[in-house]
Design a protein around this motif. Structure first.
Motif, PDB file in Angstrom:
ATOM      1  N   LEU A 151     -88.933 -29.001 -85.319  1.00  0.00           N
ATOM      2  CA  LEU A 151     -88.857 -30.318 -85.968  1.00  0.00           C
ATOM      3  C   LEU A 151     -90.211 -31.018 -85.982  1.00  0.00           C
ATOM      4  O   LEU A 151     -90.619 -31.586 -86.998  1.00  0.00           O
ATOM      5  CB  LEU A 151     -87.813 -31.193 -85.273  1.00  0.00           C
ATOM      6  CG  LEU A 151     -86.361 -30.755 -85.469  1.00  0.00           C
ATOM      7  CD1 LEU A 151     -85.453 -31.450 -84.470  1.00  0.00           C
ATOM      8  CD2 LEU A 151     -85.901 -31.000 -86.894  1.00  0.00           C
TER       9      LEU A 151
ATOM     10  N   LYS B 171     -92.444 -29.399 -88.612  1.00  0.00           N
ATOM     11  CA  LYS B 171     -92.028 -29.730 -89.985  1.00  0.00           C
ATOM     12  C   LYS B 171     -92.226 -31.216 -90.291  1.00  0.00           C
ATOM     13  O   LYS B 171     -92.566 -31.593 -91.405  1.00  0.00           O
ATOM     14  CB  LYS B 171     -90.567 -29.331 -90.175  1.00  0.00           C
ATOM     15  CG  LYS B 171     -90.129 -29.276 -91.614  1.00  0.00           C
ATOM     16  CD  LYS B 171     -88.804 -28.558 -91.752  1.00  0.00           C
ATOM     17  CE  LYS B 171     -88.409 -28.498 -93.206  1.00  0.00           C
ATOM     18  NZ  LYS B 171     -87.132 -27.844 -93.410  1.00  0.00           N
ATOM     19  N   TYR B 172     -91.993 -32.051 -89.295  1.00  0.00           N
ATOM     20  CA  TYR B 172     -92.110 -33.510 -89.437  1.00  0.00           C
ATOM     21  C   TYR B 172     -92.964 -34.025 -88.285  1.00  0.00           C
ATOM     22  O   TYR B 172     -92.438 -34.487 -87.268  1.00  0.00           O
ATOM     23  CB  TYR B 172     -90.724 -34.172 -89.400  1.00  0.00           C
ATOM     24  CG  TYR B 172     -89.755 -33.590 -90.399  1.00  0.00           C
ATOM     25  CD1 TYR B 172     -89.778 -33.988 -91.730  1.00  0.00           C
ATOM     26  CD2 TYR B 172     -88.816 -32.623 -90.016  1.00  0.00           C
ATOM     27  CE1 TYR B 172     -88.895 -33.455 -92.652  1.00  0.00           C
ATOM     28  CE2 TYR B 172     -87.933 -32.088 -90.931  1.00  0.00           C
ATOM     29  CZ  TYR B 172     -87.976 -32.495 -92.246  1.00  0.00           C
ATOM     30  OH  TYR B 172     -87.101 -31.968 -93.152  1.00  0.00           O
TER      31      TYR B 172
ATOM     32  N   SER C 203     -88.249 -42.062 -85.524  1.00  0.00           N
ATOM     33  CA  SER C 203     -87.911 -40.802 -86.188  1.00  0.00           C
ATOM     34  C   SER C 203     -88.908 -40.575 -87.324  1.00  0.00           C
ATOM     35  O   SER C 203     -89.623 -41.498 -87.719  1.00  0.00           O
ATOM     36  CB  SER C 203     -86.478 -40.856 -86.735  1.00  0.00           C
ATOM     37  OG  SER C 203     -86.411 -41.698 -87.862  1.00  0.00           O
TER      38      SER C 203
ATOM     39  N   ASP D 279     -81.780 -31.189 -91.611  1.00  0.00           N
ATOM     40  CA  ASP D 279     -82.818 -31.344 -90.595  1.00  0.00           C
ATOM     41  C   ASP D 279     -82.570 -32.571 -89.718  1.00  0.00           C
ATOM     42  O   ASP D 279     -82.820 -32.541 -88.510  1.00  0.00           O
ATOM     43  CB  ASP D 279     -84.195 -31.428 -91.252  1.00  0.00           C
ATOM     44  CG  ASP D 279     -84.644 -30.093 -91.846  1.00  0.00           C
ATOM     45  OD1 ASP D 279     -84.013 -29.056 -91.550  1.00  0.00           O
ATOM     46  OD2 ASP D 279     -85.616 -30.093 -92.613  1.00  0.00           O
TER      47      ASP D 279
ATOM     48  N   TYR E 173     -82.086 -32.744 -85.750  1.00  0.00           N
ATOM     49  CA  TYR E 173     -82.798 -33.738 -84.940  1.00  0.00           C
ATOM     50  C   TYR E 173     -81.830 -34.465 -84.000  1.00  0.00           C
ATOM     51  O   TYR E 173     -82.095 -34.613 -82.808  1.00  0.00           O
ATOM     52  CB  TYR E 173     -83.506 -34.720 -85.877  1.00  0.00           C
ATOM     53  CG  TYR E 173     -84.060 -35.958 -85.224  1.00  0.00           C
ATOM     54  CD1 TYR E 173     -85.221 -35.901 -84.460  1.00  0.00           C
ATOM     55  CD2 TYR E 173     -83.430 -37.191 -85.381  1.00  0.00           C
ATOM     56  CE1 TYR E 173     -85.736 -37.048 -83.856  1.00  0.00           C
ATOM     57  CE2 TYR E 173     -83.946 -38.335 -84.799  1.00  0.00           C
ATOM     58  CZ  TYR E 173     -85.098 -38.254 -84.032  1.00  0.00           C
ATOM     59  OH  TYR E 173     -85.593 -39.389 -83.451  1.00  0.00           O
TER      60      TYR E 173
ATOM     61  N   GLU F 243     -80.748 -32.117 -81.179  1.00  0.00           N
ATOM     62  CA  GLU F 243     -81.802 -32.001 -80.167  1.00  0.00           C
ATOM     63  C   GLU F 243     -81.910 -33.274 -79.335  1.00  0.00           C
ATOM     64  O   GLU F 243     -82.032 -33.213 -78.112  1.00  0.00           O
ATOM     65  CB  GLU F 243     -83.138 -31.685 -80.856  1.00  0.00           C
ATOM     66  CG  GLU F 243     -84.321 -31.639 -79.914  1.00  0.00           C
ATOM     67  CD  GLU F 243     -84.321 -30.460 -78.941  1.00  0.00           C
ATOM     68  OE1 GLU F 243     -84.981 -30.565 -77.894  1.00  0.00           O
ATOM     69  OE2 GLU F 243     -83.648 -29.437 -79.214  1.00  0.00           O
TER      70      GLU F 243
END
Length: 168
Positions: free
Chosen positions: A32, A35-36, A111, A153, A157, A160
């Motif tokens: 994550l 990717k982000y 986030s 995704d 998130y 997780e």
């Protein structure tokens, strides 16, 4: 104990196995973050309101105005709500007054912007389409072409976050 993949319940078994494997190997957070890489900076209610208004102006100019946009600490993702759109109408002085409000779960204060944008697009789509039907998801995809990937995704998130704590 709650089911570890409750946010992915509606997804294919193979995808759930991949997520379970990433959790077991402690690689989901890294995936994550790669990717982000960054969190958004819209952490105050007035910043959130400006962000939502900009998206609304871009995609839904003719929809009803918003009376309130805030982060809400009372929205718990465990109740399957990430944001809420409320519509209230009342008679006031012989006239029908209506208010549209958007409340975003405070969990999204920290986030990636992509996840915040996906939630905002979802709630804005409710201004036009109340139900989660085909027209609703088409509108979400019109406003955000990768809506479905971002939703997946974002669910990874949340998984997780719930199991291992902070990602960012």
């Amino acid at each position: 104990m709650t089911e570890p993949l409750k946010y992915l319940a509606a997804y294919a078994p193979d995808l759930k196995r991949q997520a379970q494997q990433m959790l077991a190997q402690k690689t989901l957070a890294d995936y994550l973050r790669t990717k982000y890489p960054d969190c958004h900076q819209f952490t105050r209610d007035h910043e959130l309101r400006d962000y939502v208004q900009a998206l609304k102006s871009r995609h839904m100019k003719k929809s009803a105005p918003l009376s309130k946009v805030i982060y809400d600490n009372k929205i718990h993702v465990v109740n399957n709500a990430l944001g809420l759109h409320t519509y209230v109408s009342r008679v006031q002085g012989g006239k029908l007054k209506s208010k549209n409000e958007i409340r975003i779960s405070a969990v999204f204060k920290k986030s990636p912007e992509a996840f915040l944008k996906m939630i905002v697009v979802h709630e804005l789509a409710h201004l036009k389409e109340k139900a989660h039907n085909k027209a609703f998801y088409q509108l979400c995809q019109h406003m955000l072409s990768n809506y479905h990937q971002l939703e997946l995704d974002m669910r990874l998130y949340l998984t997780e976050l719930e199991i291992n704590g902070e990602v960012y």
